[in-house]
Design a protein around this motif. Structure first.
Motif, PDB file in Angstrom:
ATOM      1  N   ASP A   7      40.667 -12.178 -52.330  1.00 34.28           N
ATOM      2  CA  ASP A   7      40.232 -12.841 -51.089  1.00 34.28           C
ATOM      3  C   ASP A   7      39.920 -14.299 -51.438  1.00 34.28           C
ATOM      4  N   ASP A   8      40.363 -15.203 -50.579  1.00 33.46           N
ATOM      5  CA  ASP A   8      40.124 -16.628 -50.835  1.00 33.46           C
ATOM      6  C   ASP A   8      38.683 -17.029 -50.529  1.00 33.46           C
ATOM      7  N   TYR A   9      37.899 -16.135 -49.937  1.00 33.18           N
ATOM      8  CA  TYR A   9      36.520 -16.449 -49.558  1.00 33.18           C
ATOM      9  C   TYR A   9      35.575 -15.824 -50.581  1.00 33.18           C
ATOM     10  N   GLU A  10      34.887 -16.648 -51.348  1.00 29.96           N
ATOM     11  CA  GLU A  10      34.058 -16.172 -52.457  1.00 29.96           C
ATOM     12  C   GLU A  10      32.980 -15.204 -52.011  1.00 29.96           C
ATOM     13  N   GLU A  11      32.349 -15.461 -50.837  1.00 29.13           N
ATOM     14  CA  GLU A  11      31.266 -14.589 -50.379  1.00 29.13           C
ATOM     15  C   GLU A  11      31.782 -13.189 -50.083  1.00 29.13           C
ATOM     16  N   VAL A  12      33.022 -13.081 -49.567  1.00 29.40           N
ATOM     17  CA  VAL A  12      33.609 -11.761 -49.293  1.00 29.40           C
ATOM     18  C   VAL A  12      33.850 -11.036 -50.606  1.00 29.40           C
ATOM     19  N   ARG A  13      34.384 -11.749 -51.610  1.00 31.78           N
ATOM     20  CA  ARG A  13      34.637 -11.119 -52.910  1.00 31.78           C
ATOM     21  C   ARG A  13      33.336 -10.631 -53.544  1.00 31.78           C
ATOM     22  N   THR A  14      32.312 -11.459 -53.458  1.00 27.10           N
ATOM     23  CA  THR A  14      31.024 -11.092 -54.049  1.00 27.10           C
ATOM     24  C   THR A  14      30.426  -9.866 -53.365  1.00 27.10           C
ATOM     25  N   ALA A  15      30.496  -9.855 -52.005  1.00 21.25           N
ATOM     26  CA  ALA A  15      29.946  -8.723 -51.252  1.00 21.25           C
ATOM     27  C   ALA A  15      30.685  -7.424 -51.593  1.00 21.25           C
ATOM     28  N   LEU A  16      32.026  -7.500 -51.678  1.00 21.52           N
ATOM     29  CA  LEU A  16      32.804  -6.308 -52.017  1.00 21.52           C
ATOM     30  C   LEU A  16      32.466  -5.821 -53.428  1.00 21.52           C
ATOM     31  N   GLN A  17      32.349  -6.760 -54.377  1.00 28.38           N
ATOM     32  CA  GLN A  17      32.009  -6.365 -55.748  1.00 28.38           C
ATOM     33  C   GLN A  17      30.672  -5.637 -55.807  1.00 28.38           C
ATOM     34  N   ARG A  18      29.673  -6.174 -55.097  1.00 25.67           N
ATOM     35  CA  ARG A  18      28.352  -5.546 -55.131  1.00 25.67           C
ATOM     36  C   ARG A  18      28.387  -4.138 -54.557  1.00 25.67           C
ATOM     37  N   MET A  19      29.096  -3.982 -53.414  1.00 29.24           N
ATOM     38  CA  MET A  19      29.160  -2.656 -52.793  1.00 29.24           C
ATOM     39  C   MET A  19      29.913  -1.666 -53.676  1.00 29.24           C
ATOM     40  N   ASP A 427      47.132 -19.560 -31.861  1.00 28.57           N
ATOM     41  CA  ASP A 427      47.692 -19.067 -33.117  1.00 28.57           C
ATOM     42  C   ASP A 427      48.400 -20.179 -33.870  1.00 28.57           C
ATOM     43  N   ARG A 428      49.180 -20.972 -33.162  1.00 25.45           N
ATOM     44  CA  ARG A 428      49.899 -22.073 -33.800  1.00 25.45           C
ATOM     45  C   ARG A 428      48.925 -23.123 -34.320  1.00 25.45           C
ATOM     46  N   ALA A 429      47.912 -23.435 -33.519  1.00 24.17           N
ATOM     47  CA  ALA A 429      46.928 -24.452 -33.922  1.00 24.17           C
ATOM     48  C   ALA A 429      46.136 -23.996 -35.144  1.00 24.17           C
ATOM     49  N   VAL A 430      45.813 -22.713 -35.197  1.00 23.22           N
ATOM     50  CA  VAL A 430      45.052 -22.181 -36.329  1.00 23.22           C
ATOM     51  C   VAL A 430      45.846 -22.317 -37.623  1.00 23.22           C
ATOM     52  N   HIS A 431      47.139 -21.972 -37.566  1.00 22.99           N
ATOM     53  CA  HIS A 431      47.977 -22.055 -38.761  1.00 22.99           C
ATOM     54  C   HIS A 431      48.237 -23.498 -39.170  1.00 22.99           C
ATOM     55  N   ALA A 432      48.172 -24.424 -38.214  1.00 23.44           N
ATOM     56  CA  ALA A 432      48.432 -25.834 -38.514  1.00 23.44           C
ATOM     57  C   ALA A 432      47.224 -26.536 -39.116  1.00 23.44           C
ATOM     58  N   ASN A 433      46.034 -25.941 -38.985  1.00 23.41           N
ATOM     59  CA  ASN A 433      44.803 -26.562 -39.472  1.00 23.41           C
ATOM     60  C   ASN A 433      44.423 -25.959 -40.825  1.00 23.41           C
ATOM     61  N   ALA A 434      44.756 -26.673 -41.896  1.00 26.75           N
ATOM     62  CA  ALA A 434      44.480 -26.172 -43.237  1.00 26.75           C
ATOM     63  C   ALA A 434      42.998 -26.221 -43.581  1.00 26.75           C
ATOM     64  N   ASN A 435      42.207 -27.002 -42.816  1.00 29.20           N
ATOM     65  CA  ASN A 435      40.781 -27.144 -43.104  1.00 29.20           C
ATOM     66  C   ASN A 435      39.931 -26.048 -42.479  1.00 29.20           C
ATOM     67  N   MET A 436      40.530 -25.210 -41.646  1.00 30.71           N
ATOM     68  CA  MET A 436      39.767 -24.182 -40.943  1.00 30.71           C
ATOM     69  C   MET A 436      39.432 -23.029 -41.889  1.00 30.71           C
ATOM     70  N   PRO A 437      38.161 -22.649 -42.008  1.00 29.50           N
ATOM     71  CA  PRO A 437      37.780 -21.552 -42.909  1.00 29.50           C
ATOM     72  C   PRO A 437      38.432 -20.239 -42.498  1.00 29.50           C
ATOM     73  N   SER A 438      38.688 -19.368 -43.485  1.00 27.68           N
ATOM     74  CA  SER A 438      39.331 -18.083 -43.198  1.00 27.68           C
ATOM     75  C   SER A 438      38.488 -17.244 -42.253  1.00 27.68           C
ATOM     76  N   ARG A 439      37.134 -17.366 -42.354  1.00 31.08           N
ATOM     77  CA  ARG A 439      36.249 -16.650 -41.418  1.00 31.08           C
ATOM     78  C   ARG A 439      36.573 -17.014 -39.987  1.00 31.08           C
ATOM     79  N   VAL A 440      36.769 -18.309 -39.744  1.00 32.98           N
ATOM     80  CA  VAL A 440      37.053 -18.789 -38.395  1.00 32.98           C
ATOM     81  C   VAL A 440      38.452 -18.377 -37.962  1.00 32.98           C
ATOM     82  N   VAL A 441      39.415 -18.472 -38.892  1.00 33.84           N
ATOM     83  CA  VAL A 441      40.800 -18.090 -38.580  1.00 33.84           C
ATOM     84  C   VAL A 441      40.861 -16.643 -38.119  1.00 33.84           C
TER      85      VAL A 441
END
Length: 550
Positions: A7-19, A427-441
């Motif tokens: 997962d590109d989101y560190e907090e998600v990886r950390t949460a999964l590891q702990r669980m 959908d198109r705008a989301v994919h075009a915005n590289a700065n948008m966090p995966s949580r938001v996407v």
């Protein structure tokens, strides 16, 4: 079991590891599918948990790559994402995923999915072993079955007898295998009377080719109760005819106890939260009464001292009044957040034009705040933005909070811009915005897909101020979080404003995020309200009822 988390989101990886580590699983993690493929060249993982939407190689492409590699085909792939639409599920399964889990998820959900994955992996291995029974593999089969902690059983089609039961039966059921083999009804009789009818009915369907998968309780001879997760599948011969049934029964008593404990903990937390809400509501009243007196008498003294010019006494009373107002703002913010936490805040929807809101109401407020620091202000609205049907007061409140932050952290003679536009294809705008966090996407795409409405309204507040460190892009929206403390100490604030703005945006089914290259490089706070048609009217199912006339 060894599990790889991607997962590109560190907090998600950390949460999964702990669980997962709480469940005694061995884990490894990486931030991209490309790194994962290199890792798989050196190490084998029976189970991989991968995010569907990632920068670079997506989760779908990763699934295709794994399934195309002969040495990796036996790996079980569990896809996680914020999307819950059937199209995304189908797309993931066609790409080679074995299971699909929607964010957010909790420990019981994840634990059960991992149990299912482990058992399916075990069933896969045992199916291969069963096919080799006719080739003198009986000894190896018994070695495997005798050493697993689950109960592995075989039953012949057309014969009322148990062909095989692993030794774990005696440990879990507390009964002898010989007794079960001589009297197969001992199994159904051991099931709790309340669960027996549904299990018996489901088991009858196995002989008609129907799947069997049940959770039930058993009564042991010592009167203790165990929870069992039982499932069965047909074993086919060379002519694809079912000649035997194989099944695995797992003792999930510990898991059930954890679920009960989690429910009790949740109830206790909710009760504590309600107590906190009542305390804050009472305290806000007790604080507001004396504060109003302090501010009121202070302002009266200000008026009296103003006639004497800038005296020492005037400066002192100005500080008193200013501190009183800041403390009142803090009390109001706490009360607002308390109301949001208690779900006592509702939306009052109405139709209004975005241009009128920004140019006639928001712009004067921005200019009045910016005047003291001689800030340049720009407010623009795209011509096709049209009108919204949502809570105007809440939208104003969101903008006031963002503007207040922008003015606070922008140095003198800086610039603040507010811009609004209609996003016709989310959908198109989301994919075009590289700065948008995966949580938001994930959240935006899930919302847009569930409502089947591709458009949305995007409003941004930009400044040339202190900026936000990349590592703080997510945490800055947490309550009482003011980012870098060396900056926060220079300005007054409670660290609640952005948390309130985030909650208000989410009440409209939207998302808020920040884009900033780092400290001293300015920042842009954006929030998007999904579910609006191109004519400007809201189609948000929460915004209006079918009977609302238009």
């Amino acid at each position: 079991m060894k599990i790889l988390i991607i997962d590109d989101y560190e907090e998600v990886r950390t949460a999964l590891q702990r669980m997962l580590e709480y469940e005694n699983h061995e884990t490894a993690e990486c931030a991209s599918a490309e790194i994962a493929l290199k890792l798989l060249e050196a190490e084998k993982f029976p189970l991989i948990i991968v995010d569907l939407a990632m920068p670079g190689m997506s989760g779908l492409e990763f699934c295709h790559r794994v399934r195309a590699d002969e040495s990796l085909r036996d790996i079980y792939i569990l896809v996680i994402t914020g999307r819950s639409d059937l199209y995304s599920v189908k797309e993931a399964m066609l790409a080679g995923a074995d299971d699909y889990m929607v964010k957010p998820f909790d420990l019981p959900t994840l634990s059960l999915r991992v149990i299912v994955a482990a058992q399916k992996l075990l069933l896969h291995d045992e199916r291969n072993r069963l096919e080799q029974l006719s080739n003198d593999s009986n000894e190896r089969f018994h070695q495997m079955a005798n050493n697993i902690t689950d109960v592995f059983w075989l039953r012949e089609v057309g014969r009322d007898e148990i062909a095989y039961v692993s030794p774990a039966y005696e440990t879990i059921w507390g009964r002898e295998i010989a007794s079960l083999c001589s009297n197969p009804d001992d199994w159904i009789n051991s099931i709790h009377p309340e669960d027996r009818p549904k299990v018996a009915k489901s088991y009858e369907g196995v002989f008609n080719g129907e799947p069997f998968e049940q959770e039930y309780r058993i009564l042991r001879p010592d009167s203790t109760v165990r929870w069992i997760y039982d499932r069965a599948f047909p074993v086919l011969d060379e002519d694809q005819q079912c000649y035997r049934f194989a099944g695995i029964a797992t003792d999930i008593t510990k898991f059930k106890e954890i679920v009960v404990q989690l429910k009790e903990a949740k109830t206790a937390a909710q009760q504590a939260d309600q107590t906190k809400c009542r305390f804050l509501a009472n305290m806000s009243h007790e604080l507001r009464t004396p504060l109003n007196g302090i501010i009121g008498y202070g302002e009266m003294l200000q008026d009296q001292l103003s006639a004497n010019g800038e005296t020492k006494e005037k400066k002192y009373i100005d500080r008193v009044v200013g501190s009183g107002h800041r403390l009142m703002d803090l009390v109001n913010d706490l009360l607002e957040l308390n109301s949001l936490d208690a779900d006592t805040v509702s939306c009052q929807f109405s139709r209004f034009k975005v241009a009128h809101l920004l140019e006639k109401e928001i712009k004067p407020h921005l200019e009045s705040l910016a005047a003291a620091k001689k800030l340049n202000t720009v407010v623009t609205v795209n011509a096709n933005t049209g009108a919204l049907f949502c809570d105007k007061t809440k939208i104003e409140q969101i903008l006031f909070l963002l503007i207040s932050n922008a003015v606070k952290f922008t140095p003198e003679k800086g610039e603040i811009k507010i811009h609004a536009e209609l996003i016709k294809n989310v959908d198109r705008a989301v994919h075009a915005n590289a700065n948008m966090p995966s949580r938001v996407v994930d959240a935006i795409q899930a919302t847009a897909a569930s409502r089947k409405i591709p458009s949305a309204v995007l409003i941004s507040v930009s400044d040339t101020g202190a900026g936000v460190g990349v590592e703080e892009h997510e945490s800055i929206f947490n309550r009482f979080e003011s980012g870098d403390q060396s900056y926060a100490r220079e300005h007054f604030g409670s660290g609640i404003g952005l948390a309130i703005a985030k909650r208000l945006v989410e009440m409209h089914g939207g998302q808020i995020w920040v884009e900033s290259a780092g400290r001293e490089k300015g920042s842009t706070f954006k929030f998007l309200i999904p579910g609006f048609r191109n004519d400007g009217y809201s189609s948000n199912i929460l915004a209006k009822k079918e009977s609302d006339p238009r």
